[in-house]
Design a protein around this motif. Structure first.
Motif, PDB file in Angstrom:
ATOM      1  N   GLY A  41       0.794  -1.229   0.000  1.00 58.29           N
ATOM      2  CA  GLY A  41       0.000   0.000   0.000  1.00 58.29           C
ATOM      3  C   GLY A  41       0.821   1.271   0.000  1.00 58.29           C
ATOM      4  O   GLY A  41       0.339   2.327   0.409  1.00 58.29           O
ATOM      5  N   CYS A  42       2.089   1.184  -0.439  1.00 54.65           N
ATOM      6  CA  CYS A  42       2.927   2.387  -0.485  1.00 54.65           C
ATOM      7  C   CYS A  42       2.749   3.110  -1.820  1.00 54.65           C
ATOM      8  O   CYS A  42       2.471   2.484  -2.842  1.00 54.65           O
ATOM      9  N   VAL A  43       2.925   4.416  -1.789  1.00 51.29           N
ATOM     10  CA  VAL A  43       2.856   5.226  -3.022  1.00 51.29           C
ATOM     11  C   VAL A  43       4.215   5.886  -3.248  1.00 51.29           C
ATOM     12  O   VAL A  43       4.751   6.514  -2.344  1.00 51.29           O
ATOM     13  N   VAL A  44       4.753   5.713  -4.452  1.00 48.98           N
ATOM     14  CA  VAL A  44       6.030   6.353  -4.755  1.00 48.98           C
ATOM     15  C   VAL A  44       5.762   7.781  -5.228  1.00 48.98           C
ATOM     16  O   VAL A  44       5.101   7.992  -6.233  1.00 48.98           O
ATOM     17  N   GLY A  45       6.269   8.761  -4.478  1.00 44.09           N
ATOM     18  CA  GLY A  45       6.111  10.168  -4.864  1.00 44.09           C
ATOM     19  C   GLY A  45       7.244  10.619  -5.751  1.00 44.09           C
ATOM     20  O   GLY A  45       7.036  11.235  -6.798  1.00 44.09           O
ATOM     21  N   VAL A  46       8.473  10.301  -5.334  1.00 42.42           N
ATOM     22  CA  VAL A  46       9.662  10.625  -6.124  1.00 42.42           C
ATOM     23  C   VAL A  46      10.552   9.393  -6.166  1.00 42.42           C
ATOM     24  O   VAL A  46      10.763   8.722  -5.156  1.00 42.42           O
ATOM     25  N   ARG A  47      11.056   9.102  -7.366  1.00 43.14           N
ATOM     26  CA  ARG A  47      11.794   7.875  -7.580  1.00 43.14           C
ATOM     27  C   ARG A  47      13.213   8.183  -8.063  1.00 43.14           C
ATOM     28  O   ARG A  47      13.411   8.694  -9.149  1.00 43.14           O
ATOM     29  N   GLN A  48      14.161   7.968  -7.217  1.00 41.20           N
ATOM     30  CA  GLN A  48      15.581   8.024  -7.583  1.00 41.20           C
ATOM     31  C   GLN A  48      15.955   9.254  -8.412  1.00 41.20           C
ATOM     32  O   GLN A  48      16.540   9.153  -9.483  1.00 41.20           O
ATOM     33  N   ALA A  49      15.599  10.424  -7.879  1.00 40.75           N
ATOM     34  CA  ALA A  49      15.841  11.653  -8.643  1.00 40.75           C
ATOM     35  C   ALA A  49      17.241  12.202  -8.390  1.00 40.75           C
ATOM     36  O   ALA A  49      17.723  12.206  -7.261  1.00 40.75           O
ATOM     37  N   ASN A  50      17.855  12.645  -9.456  1.00 38.59           N
ATOM     38  CA  ASN A  50      19.163  13.311  -9.390  1.00 38.59           C
ATOM     39  C   ASN A  50      19.048  14.646 -10.097  1.00 38.59           C
ATOM     40  O   ASN A  50      18.803  14.683 -11.294  1.00 38.59           O
ATOM     41  N   ILE A  51      19.198  15.726  -9.348  1.00 38.77           N
ATOM     42  CA  ILE A  51      19.248  17.021 -10.024  1.00 38.77           C
ATOM     43  C   ILE A  51      20.323  17.904  -9.398  1.00 38.77           C
ATOM     44  O   ILE A  51      20.685  17.737  -8.231  1.00 38.77           O
ATOM     45  N   GLU A  52      20.824  18.805 -10.199  1.00 36.98           N
ATOM     46  CA  GLU A  52      21.789  19.796  -9.720  1.00 36.98           C
ATOM     47  C   GLU A  52      21.251  21.159 -10.118  1.00 36.98           C
ATOM     48  O   GLU A  52      20.965  21.392 -11.293  1.00 36.98           O
ATOM     49  N   ILE A  53      21.146  22.056  -9.163  1.00 37.57           N
ATOM     50  CA  ILE A  53      20.641  23.403  -9.456  1.00 37.57           C
ATOM     51  C   ILE A  53      21.798  24.372  -9.289  1.00 37.57           C
ATOM     52  O   ILE A  53      22.443  24.402  -8.233  1.00 37.57           O
ATOM     53  N   TYR A  54      22.094  25.115 -10.346  1.00 39.97           N
ATOM     54  CA  TYR A  54      23.242  26.014 -10.326  1.00 39.97           C
ATOM     55  C   TYR A  54      22.902  27.330  -9.645  1.00 39.97           C
ATOM     56  O   TYR A  54      21.763  27.801  -9.703  1.00 39.97           O
ATOM     57  N   GLU A  55      23.901  27.907  -9.059  1.00 39.45           N
ATOM     58  CA  GLU A  55      23.762  29.213  -8.428  1.00 39.45           C
ATOM     59  C   GLU A  55      23.246  30.235  -9.450  1.00 39.45           C
ATOM     60  O   GLU A  55      23.798  30.368 -10.540  1.00 39.45           O
ATOM     61  N   GLY A  56      22.179  30.930  -9.110  1.00 40.32           N
ATOM     62  CA  GLY A  56      21.683  32.013  -9.961  1.00 40.32           C
ATOM     63  C   GLY A  56      20.816  31.593 -11.127  1.00 40.32           C
ATOM     64  O   GLY A  56      20.414  32.431 -11.925  1.00 40.32           O
ATOM     65  N   GLU A  57      20.481  30.304 -11.229  1.00 39.56           N
ATOM     66  CA  GLU A  57      19.647  29.905 -12.368  1.00 39.56           C
ATOM     67  C   GLU A  57      18.176  29.757 -11.972  1.00 39.56           C
ATOM     68  O   GLU A  57      17.837  29.621 -10.798  1.00 39.56           O
ATOM     69  N   ILE A  58      17.327  29.800 -12.997  1.00 38.58           N
ATOM     70  CA  ILE A  58      15.925  29.438 -12.804  1.00 38.58           C
ATOM     71  C   ILE A  58      15.773  28.003 -13.305  1.00 38.58           C
ATOM     72  O   ILE A  58      15.855  27.744 -14.507  1.00 38.58           O
ATOM     73  N   PHE A  59      15.620  27.098 -12.363  1.00 36.90           N
ATOM     74  CA  PHE A  59      15.493  25.683 -12.680  1.00 36.90           C
ATOM     75  C   PHE A  59      14.025  25.325 -12.571  1.00 36.90           C
ATOM     76  O   PHE A  59      13.428  25.422 -11.505  1.00 36.90           O
ATOM     77  N   VAL A  60      13.437  24.947 -13.691  1.00 32.50           N
ATOM     78  CA  VAL A  60      12.001  24.661 -13.698  1.00 32.50           C
ATOM     79  C   VAL A  60      11.773  23.152 -13.632  1.00 32.50           C
ATOM     80  O   VAL A  60      12.420  22.392 -14.345  1.00 32.50           O
ATOM     81  N   ILE A  61      10.865  22.742 -12.759  1.00 34.58           N
ATOM     82  CA  ILE A  61      10.447  21.340 -12.706  1.00 34.58           C
ATOM     83  C   ILE A  61       9.046  21.272 -13.298  1.00 34.58           C
ATOM     84  O   ILE A  61       8.142  21.974 -12.850  1.00 34.58           O
ATOM     85  N   MET A  62       8.920  20.443 -14.333  1.00 36.17           N
ATOM     86  CA  MET A  62       7.708  20.426 -15.142  1.00 36.17           C
ATOM     87  C   MET A  62       7.169  19.009 -15.201  1.00 36.17           C
ATOM     88  O   MET A  62       7.948  18.057 -15.257  1.00 36.17           O
ATOM     89  N   GLY A  63       5.869  18.880 -15.208  1.00 31.95           N
ATOM     90  CA  GLY A  63       5.291  17.547 -15.362  1.00 31.95           C
ATOM     91  C   GLY A  63       3.802  17.636 -15.102  1.00 31.95           C
ATOM     92  O   GLY A  63       3.317  18.627 -14.549  1.00 31.95           O
ATOM     93  N   LEU A  64       3.087  16.574 -15.486  1.00 30.57           N
ATOM     94  CA  LEU A  64       1.645  16.573 -15.282  1.00 30.57           C
ATOM     95  C   LEU A  64       1.342  16.485 -13.793  1.00 30.57           C
ATOM     96  O   LEU A  64       2.205  16.157 -12.987  1.00 30.57           O
ATOM     97  N   SER A  65       0.089  16.756 -13.466  1.00 32.66           N
ATOM     98  CA  SER A  65      -0.361  16.653 -12.092  1.00 32.66           C
ATOM     99  C   SER A  65      -0.119  15.226 -11.581  1.00 32.66           C
ATOM    100  O   SER A  65      -0.388  14.260 -12.289  1.00 32.66           O
ATOM    101  N   GLY A  66       0.437  15.122 -10.383  1.00 36.64           N
ATOM    102  CA  GLY A  66       0.703  13.811  -9.801  1.00 36.64           C
ATOM    103  C   GLY A  66       2.048  13.227 -10.179  1.00 36.64           C
ATOM    104  O   GLY A  66       2.394  12.118  -9.773  1.00 36.64           O
ATOM    105  N   SER A  67       2.851  13.963 -10.947  1.00 33.43           N
ATOM    106  CA  SER A  67       4.132  13.410 -11.401  1.00 33.43           C
ATOM    107  C   SER A  67       5.227  13.505 -10.336  1.00 33.43           C
ATOM    108  O   SER A  67       6.314  12.962 -10.519  1.00 33.43           O
ATOM    109  N   GLY A  68       4.968  14.227  -9.239  1.00 34.93           N
ATOM    110  CA  GLY A  68       5.944  14.251  -8.141  1.00 34.93           C
ATOM    111  C   GLY A  68       6.645  15.578  -7.937  1.00 34.93           C
ATOM    112  O   GLY A  68       7.574  15.679  -7.131  1.00 34.93           O
TER     113      GLY A  68
END
Ligand SMILES: Nc1ncnc2c1ncn2[C@@H]1O[C@H](COP(=O)(O)OP(=O)(O)O)[C@@H](O)[C@H]1O
Ligand SMILES: [Mg+2]
Length: 346
Positions: A41-68
């Motif tokens: 009965g577990c729900v996976v919200g985020v699965r093995q994500a790797n991201i790097e956000i650089y100083e001073g950037e606008i990093f957009v996370i995009m996806g359909l509703s429910g994508s995490g």
């Protein structure tokens, strides 16, 4: 321009909702993991994500509703605890911080704006914006002075003494933005801040947001489910699906090389001219006699279209040092504009 120094990152981060998620993850081998989590009965919200956000950037996370997306941004600010993985902020593992330290970090270094955030109804605009400073223990005189500055910055000068109920949706969102900026955060998280606004106001807020970032140079994580908004705002975009980060790149990279059918679907309706640069469609350099004028390799096709179409010869393409690196013909520009294709080379 954002630097390439990493301000915030996560490594193999997971969030699995459900009672004994951590235990299951530790005790189950990877082939059976999905099945076992589901059985329990577990729900996976985020699965093995790797991201790097650089100083001073606008990093957009995009996806359909429910994508995490919201789960990921909450993990990055450690508002929720990851089931596995690491979060690195300024080179330190955020998971090593105590609860008290996390409260301090959130209070002083992080700003957050959500789609449905609560302004305090009994406080004026000034009181709302000064509130996070009050929580920090800043004196009344000092916090009101700082609050007035950010209120002016977001275009609400003159409305300091209004109450939230006296403001439009767009104005309320500006107060939320001002409030999140009052503490001068190093990391700014915005989770669908404009999604509830109608299209015209939304565009206005996007322009405003870009103007602010030009002044402030924050490190920004911005969430949206709207690819048009993503390409307007982003330095880079991460696309999420079913808890996974499926691709990270500039809008142009996503349009030119979608990693899978899902990314392609998102990018398919996008006007190519607004994301493709001259550099991605140009041909080999021509003789000086065969060109009229020049464009930059980094210009967007949409921004040079009129100039190229008006010229009776192709234009020279120059790099940042003014060296000729290619040529751009009218036919090429028209093929991008009309067919939305024609960028795959000659
Ligand atoms: N507190 C929670 N408990 C259980 N499941 C959750 C919880 N929060 C989110 N989820 C689930 O995690 C998945 C991702 O949700 P979310 O991060 O809110 O997606 P998004 O922000 O992209 O719409 C969804 O399947 C959602 O139902
Ligand atoms: Mg969300």
């Amino acid at each position: 321009m954002p630097s390439q120094s990493v301000k915030l990152s996560c490594k193999n981060i997971w969030k699995v909702f459900g009672g004994n998620a951590e235990k299951i993850m530790n005790e189950t081998n990877s082939e059976n993991l999905d099945e076992t989590l589901k059985e329990q009965g577990c729900v996976v919200g985020v699965r093995q994500a790797n991201i790097e956000i650089y100083e001073g950037e606008i990093f957009v996370i995009m996806g359909l509703s429910g994508s995490g997306k919201s789960t990921l941004v909450r993990l990055l600010s450690r508002l929720i605890e990851p089931t596995a993985g690491e979060i690195i902020f300024d080179g330190k593992n955020l998971l090593d911080a105590t609860e008290e330290e996390m409260i301090e970090i959130r209070r002083h270094k992080m700003g957050m704006v959500f789609q449905h955030f609560a302004l305090l109804p009994h406080l004026t605009v000034l009181g709302n914006v000064a509130f996070p400073l009050e929580v920090q223990g800043v004196s009344k005189v000092e916090r009101e002075k700082q609050a007035r500055q950010v209120i002016e910055l977001v275009g609400l000068k003159g409305r300091e003494n209004y109450y939230p109920s006296e403001l439009s949706g767009g104005q309320q969102q500006r107060v939320g933005i001002a409030r999140s900026l009052a503490v001068e955060p190093e990391l700014w998280f915005l989770d669908e801040p404009f999604s509830a606004l109608d299209p015209l106001i939304r565009r206005e807020m996007q322009d405003e947001f870009l103007r602010l970032q030009n002044v402030l140079h924050k490190t920004i994580t911005f969430i949206t489910h709207d690819f048009d908004e993503a390409i307007r705002l982003a330095d880079r975009i991460a696309i999420m699906k079913d808890g996974r980060v499926v691709q990270i790149g500039t809008a142009e990279e996503l349009v030119l090389n979608p990693a899978d059918a899902y990314v392609e679907e998102f990018t398919s309706h996008v006007s190519k001219a607004k994301v493709l640069t001259v550099g991605s469609v140009m041909a080999a350099p021509l003789n000086a006699n065969d060109v009229a004028g020049h464009v930059s390799v980094k210009d967007l096709i949409a921004d040079v279209a009129v100039k190229v179409e008006a010229a009776d010869k192709p234009l020279a393409v120059l790099d940042a040092n003014g060296e000729v690196v290619g040529s751009l013909s009218r036919d090429k520009v028209i093929s991008v504009l009309v067919a939305g294709e024609g960028y795959a080379g000659d």
